[in-house]
Design an enzyme around this catalytic site. Sequence first.
Site, short mmCIF file in Angstrom:
data_model
loop_
_atom_site.label_atom_id
_atom_site.label_comp_id
_atom_site.label_asym_id
_atom_site.label_seq_id
_atom_site.Cartn_x
_atom_site.Cartn_y
_atom_site.Cartn_z
N CYS A 288 0.81 -1.23 0.00
CA CYS A 288 0.00 0.00 0.00
C CYS A 288 0.84 1.27 0.00
O CYS A 288 0.35 2.34 -0.35
CB CYS A 288 -0.96 0.00 1.19
SG CYS A 288 -2.10 -1.38 1.14
N HIS B 47 -3.60 7.01 1.66
CA HIS B 47 -3.91 5.71 1.08
C HIS B 47 -5.30 5.31 1.56
O HIS B 47 -5.63 5.47 2.74
CB HIS B 47 -2.87 4.68 1.53
CG HIS B 47 -3.33 3.27 1.33
ND1 HIS B 47 -3.75 2.80 0.11
CD2 HIS B 47 -3.50 2.25 2.22
CE1 HIS B 47 -4.13 1.54 0.24
NE2 HIS B 47 -4.00 1.18 1.50
N ASN C 197 -10.13 -0.48 -1.41
CA ASN C 197 -8.68 -0.31 -1.24
C ASN C 197 -7.99 -0.88 -2.48
O ASN C 197 -8.04 -2.08 -2.72
CB ASN C 197 -8.26 -1.05 0.03
CG ASN C 197 -6.76 -1.00 0.29
OD1 ASN C 197 -5.97 -0.65 -0.59
ND2 ASN C 197 -6.36 -1.36 1.50
O1 UT7 Z 1 -4.01 -1.00 3.40
C1 UT7 Z 1 -3.76 -1.86 4.43
C2 UT7 Z 1 -4.72 -2.96 4.25
N1 UT7 Z 1 -5.52 -3.34 5.33
C3 UT7 Z 1 -6.14 -2.53 6.20
O2 UT7 Z 1 -6.02 -1.34 6.24
C4 UT7 Z 1 -7.06 -3.21 7.15
C5 UT7 Z 1 -7.15 -2.56 8.48
N2 UT7 Z 1 -8.18 -3.23 9.26
C6 UT7 Z 1 -9.49 -3.00 9.04
O3 UT7 Z 1 -9.86 -2.18 8.22
C7 UT7 Z 1 -10.47 -3.75 9.90
O4 UT7 Z 1 -9.76 -4.51 10.84
C8 UT7 Z 1 -11.41 -4.67 9.07
C9 UT7 Z 1 -12.36 -3.83 8.24
C10 UT7 Z 1 -10.64 -5.60 8.19
C11 UT7 Z 1 -12.26 -5.51 10.01
O5 UT7 Z 1 -12.99 -4.67 10.87
P1 UT7 Z 1 -13.01 -4.93 12.44
O6 UT7 Z 1 -13.87 -3.91 13.01
O7 UT7 Z 1 -11.57 -4.96 12.90
O8 UT7 Z 1 -13.69 -6.34 12.54
P2 UT7 Z 1 -13.12 -7.71 13.15
O9 UT7 Z 1 -12.12 -8.32 12.25
O10 UT7 Z 1 -12.75 -7.49 14.59
O11 UT7 Z 1 -14.42 -8.62 13.11
C12 UT7 Z 1 -15.61 -8.29 13.85
C13 UT7 Z 1 -16.69 -9.29 13.48
C14 UT7 Z 1 -16.25 -10.75 13.56
O12 UT7 Z 1 -17.32 -11.52 14.03
P3 UT7 Z 1 -17.39 -11.98 15.60
O13 UT7 Z 1 -16.15 -12.77 15.83
O14 UT7 Z 1 -17.43 -10.69 16.38
O15 UT7 Z 1 -18.65 -12.76 15.65
C15 UT7 Z 1 -15.98 -11.12 12.12
O16 UT7 Z 1 -16.13 -12.50 11.86
O17 UT7 Z 1 -17.12 -9.09 12.14
C16 UT7 Z 1 -17.04 -10.33 11.41
N3 UT7 Z 1 -16.72 -10.02 10.01
C17 UT7 Z 1 -17.63 -9.76 9.08
N4 UT7 Z 1 -18.99 -9.73 9.15
C18 UT7 Z 1 -19.64 -9.41 8.01
C19 UT7 Z 1 -15.48 -9.92 9.44
N5 UT7 Z 1 -15.60 -9.58 8.15
C20 UT7 Z 1 -16.93 -9.48 7.90
C21 UT7 Z 1 -17.68 -9.17 6.75
N6 UT7 Z 1 -19.03 -9.15 6.85
N7 UT7 Z 1 -17.10 -8.86 5.57
#
Ligand code: UT7
Length: 333
Positions: free
Chosen positions: A114, A260, A290
């Site tokens: 990125c 970014h 992204n």
């Molecule tokens: O450019 C660099 C590239 N990457 C990034 O910048 C990513 C940085 N991180 C993020 O943007 C966030 O961590 C994410 C958007 C990837 C995830 O958001 P989060 O608020 O950190 O969610 P999480 O991973 O803690 O997951 C929360 C819940 C989980 O369920 P439980 O365990 O609470 O029941 C996940 O299984 O959300 C669930 N989940 C989803 N639900 C619906 C994860 N992905 C999804 C989805 N749809 N796509």
Amino acid sequence: MTYSRITGLGYYVPENVVTNQDLTQWMETSDEWIQERTGIRERRYFTYGKDTNASMAAAASRQALDRAGLSPGVVDVIVYATITPDYFFPGSAFLMQRELGMEGKPVIDIREQCSGFVYALSIADQFIKSGMYRTALVVGSEIQSTWIDKSTAGRNVAVIFGDGAGAAVLQATPSLDHRILSTHLHADGRYAEDLYVREPGSSRPNRAATKEMVDEGGFDVVMNGNAVFKHAVLRFSEVIEEALAANGLTPGDIDLLVPHQANIRISEYVRQQMGLSEQQVVNNIQRYGNTTAASIPIALAEAWEQGRIKEGDLLCLAAFGSGFTWASALIRW
Ligand code: UT7
């Protein structure tokens, strides 16, 4: 002294729009979850047989060159950032060079994820400042839709990424008033596996991809989303402050921040840290997701098209991504 100045910007996004609702046919997710956690409403996916990583980069580059009033023949070097090249090797810069008819000109493929575009910009800037080259084409291009796992197992990664390309033309200038002021690059390999794809890796006992490698998820993106998020918000602010301090400036001097496009919540956090208004930060993640190395040049080119960049403005580009890498550039437009 010679400096470098951006004289043309261009971008290309594939025509195929994939909405959050469209994703629900492959995985358990919802428009509400994706918008709330990332800000993304839709992204673009390439069309097989029409778009390639290099063809998208070539389209963006042609537009950037046209806007600079230059033909490809005058470019001295191509610096091309991507993590999703058309071939394992040689890099996509070779394929774009061929498409633009620039045989013989040097190409540099870089893969700083990125932060790739800011790294590429910095490399081109150093070449120009040293006097080695006078005109550079700096490119970021990605096709991510082919390698993301679109099943529910891969949803935390799949919903974020999209395809696209952006390009900038850099030219030598003696002007102190309109130029890239400085670039700042960082990396920390301790976190390499917090966002990575293992295969096709070469440190393996076998030459060919095996079923085990596929079944183990070796070709999937592994992302520790929470760790990436936490590091991102710190490093973005830090590397912007570093750039400002190096030039004796403060956040109040920034006219436009082009971050970014990782997550709208990350951009919003950084905006508040810097005390900037919403109009001072470019966000187009809502429409493109992204696009890794392509996200900054696409956002920059769109901001320019929309008349959001005026002569004399202070622009700050900032990135964070896999590696981990983070980087910034300050530009007096
Ligand atoms: O450019 C660099 C590239 N990457 C990034 O910048 C990513 C940085 N991180 C993020 O943007 C966030 O961590 C994410 C958007 C990837 C995830 O958001 P989060 O608020 O950190 O969610 P999480 O991973 O803690 O997951 C929360 C819940 C989980 O369920 P439980 O365990 O609470 O029941 C996940 O299984 O959300 C669930 N989940 C989803 N639900 C619906 C994860 N992905 C999804 C989805 N749809 N796509």
